[in-house]
Write an enzyme that holds these catalytic residues in place. Structure first.
Site, PDB file in Angstrom:
ATOM      1  N   HIS A  77       0.823  -1.211   0.000  1.00  0.00           N
ATOM      2  CA  HIS A  77       0.000   0.000   0.000  1.00  0.00           C
ATOM      3  C   HIS A  77       0.854   1.257   0.000  1.00  0.00           C
ATOM      4  O   HIS A  77       0.536   2.238  -0.684  1.00  0.00           O
ATOM      5  CB  HIS A  77      -0.943  -0.004   1.204  1.00  0.00           C
ATOM      6  CG  HIS A  77      -1.773  -1.242   1.293  1.00  0.00           C
ATOM      7  ND1 HIS A  77      -2.208  -1.780   2.486  1.00  0.00           N
ATOM      8  CD2 HIS A  77      -2.241  -2.075   0.318  1.00  0.00           C
ATOM      9  CE1 HIS A  77      -2.909  -2.873   2.246  1.00  0.00           C
ATOM     10  NE2 HIS A  77      -2.938  -3.078   0.944  1.00  0.00           N
ATOM     11  N   HIS A 246      -9.210  -1.848  -4.916  1.00  0.00           N
ATOM     12  CA  HIS A 246      -8.118  -2.195  -4.009  1.00  0.00           C
ATOM     13  C   HIS A 246      -7.184  -3.230  -4.637  1.00  0.00           C
ATOM     14  O   HIS A 246      -5.969  -3.178  -4.429  1.00  0.00           O
ATOM     15  CB  HIS A 246      -8.646  -2.718  -2.676  1.00  0.00           C
ATOM     16  CG  HIS A 246      -7.546  -2.953  -1.695  1.00  0.00           C
ATOM     17  ND1 HIS A 246      -6.999  -1.945  -0.935  1.00  0.00           N
ATOM     18  CD2 HIS A 246      -6.834  -4.072  -1.390  1.00  0.00           C
ATOM     19  CE1 HIS A 246      -6.015  -2.429  -0.200  1.00  0.00           C
ATOM     20  NE2 HIS A 246      -5.897  -3.721  -0.460  1.00  0.00           N
ATOM     21  N   ASP A 250      -3.192  -2.931  -5.091  1.00  0.00           N
ATOM     22  CA  ASP A 250      -2.184  -3.942  -4.746  1.00  0.00           C
ATOM     23  C   ASP A 250      -1.248  -4.217  -5.920  1.00  0.00           C
ATOM     24  O   ASP A 250      -0.030  -4.354  -5.744  1.00  0.00           O
ATOM     25  CB  ASP A 250      -2.864  -5.251  -4.336  1.00  0.00           C
ATOM     26  CG  ASP A 250      -3.418  -5.221  -2.923  1.00  0.00           C
ATOM     27  OD1 ASP A 250      -3.032  -4.334  -2.142  1.00  0.00           O
ATOM     28  OD2 ASP A 250      -4.240  -6.105  -2.598  1.00  0.00           O
ATOM     29  N   HIS A 273      -1.291 -11.269  -4.742  1.00  0.00           N
ATOM     30  CA  HIS A 273       0.119 -10.948  -4.515  1.00  0.00           C
ATOM     31  C   HIS A 273       1.071 -11.998  -5.077  1.00  0.00           C
ATOM     32  O   HIS A 273       2.136 -11.650  -5.606  1.00  0.00           O
ATOM     33  CB  HIS A 273       0.383 -10.771  -3.021  1.00  0.00           C
ATOM     34  CG  HIS A 273      -0.264  -9.551  -2.452  1.00  0.00           C
ATOM     35  ND1 HIS A 273       0.023  -8.279  -2.892  1.00  0.00           N
ATOM     36  CD2 HIS A 273      -1.196  -9.404  -1.476  1.00  0.00           C
ATOM     37  CE1 HIS A 273      -0.691  -7.405  -2.215  1.00  0.00           C
ATOM     38  NE2 HIS A 273      -1.439  -8.060  -1.355  1.00  0.00           N
TER      39      HIS A 273
END
Length: 292
Positions: A77, A246, A250, A273
């Site tokens: 972030h 969001h 990421d 991720h």
């Protein structure tokens, strides 16, 4: 375009996600060609961890950078804020092994702190990485802890482009999230308005599964501010398509681990991720081959 850093130091404090307790991060100006460098101010010698592909260590729900015995978790972030604001050079000093996660995991506290002290141009031009041919990575959605409840395939495609464009497709069928698609031309104005405020989220069944497996020790107090998605309840969003926004945030943050700003179009489909890391490593190999 010239490289940029901040005019003065800035500070953000808040709860941790990956461990009990809280943390304070201090941002400091850095010279040209420094890049983004994490500093562990709590360890002897204040070891530094530059943002480079070889230092990525993806954990359960977050990205970690590691160099030797020093590591910093939940970096995505804050790196998204740096990339979104087009800050090229920055020291990021933290007093424990993770970045605080205030505001439910949005990038807004970092954006407010960095923009609040001012962003200044430096003498040297920005050193952009450029996608010159398509790159494709694929994998299972999620990670080993969630594959039973999220088994669809995930993909990321990187394509040549004139700017920095991010497209994300999120799919959570039979939940209030459903299918969400977002597309951004990432620049400071768009990032501040449309991406930075988007909070993280966790599904109720994922949280229950972790509780049943007594794995909640994975989470620190920041989890209390993260929105929970329930199958049969409305998900109160801060802004439309917040979950997909969001996920785009990421991806922007994880791409910063290439160590330099990048130009191209990036399309993520149900990715997270772990797959972001695979893309970064694949791109790094491509750039090394092109510039031996």
């Amino acid at each position: 375009m010239k490289q940029q850093t901040i005019r003065a130091t800035a500070t953000v404090s808040g709860p941790l996600l990956h461990a009990p307790g809280s943390a304070t991060v201090v941002f400091s100006p850095a010279a040209e060609d420094t890049g983004w460098v994490f500093i562990r101010s709590d360890l002897p010698g204040n070891p530094q961890i530059p943002c480079r592909p070889e230092n990525i260590d993806v954990r359960y729900r977050w990205t970690t950078v590691r160099r030797g015995e020093a590591s910093v978790s939940v970096v995505e972030h804050v790196l998204a804020a740096c990339r979104g604001l087009e800050i090229d050079n920055l020291f990021i000093s933290v007093d424990t092994d993770g970045i605080p996660m205030p505001d439910g995991g949005s990038a807004k506290p970092f954006v407010d702190a960095l923009s609040g002290v001012g962003i200044i141009c430096q003498a040297k031009p920005r050193n952009l990485l450029t996608i010159d041919r398509p790159v494709f990575v694929a994998g299972s959605r999620g990670d080993p802890m969630t594959e039973k409840i999220a088994s669809s395939q995930s993909y990321i495609v990187a394509l040549p482009g004139n700017g920095f464009e991010v497209i994300y497709v999120l799919e959570y069928p039979n939940t209030p999230l459903g299918t969400q698609i977002v597309k951004f031309d990432v620049n400071p104005d768009a990032f501040v308005r449309e991406i930075a405020p988007a909070r993280s989220f966790i599904t109720s069944w994922e949280l229950n599964r972790l509780q049943n497996e007594q794995a909640t020790a994975l989470f620190g107090p920041a989890i209390d501010e993260v929105p929970i998605v329930h199958p049969n309840h409305n998900f109160v969003q801060r802004l439309s398509l917040e979950a997909a926004r969001h996920k785009a945030l990421d991806l922007i943050g994880d791409l910063a681990l290439l160590g330099r700003p990048i130009q191209g179009t990036f399309i993520g489909i149900r990715s997270g991720h772990r797959l972001n890391r695979e893309l970064v490593l694949s791109l790094a190999r491509q750039f090394e081959e092109a510039n031996p």
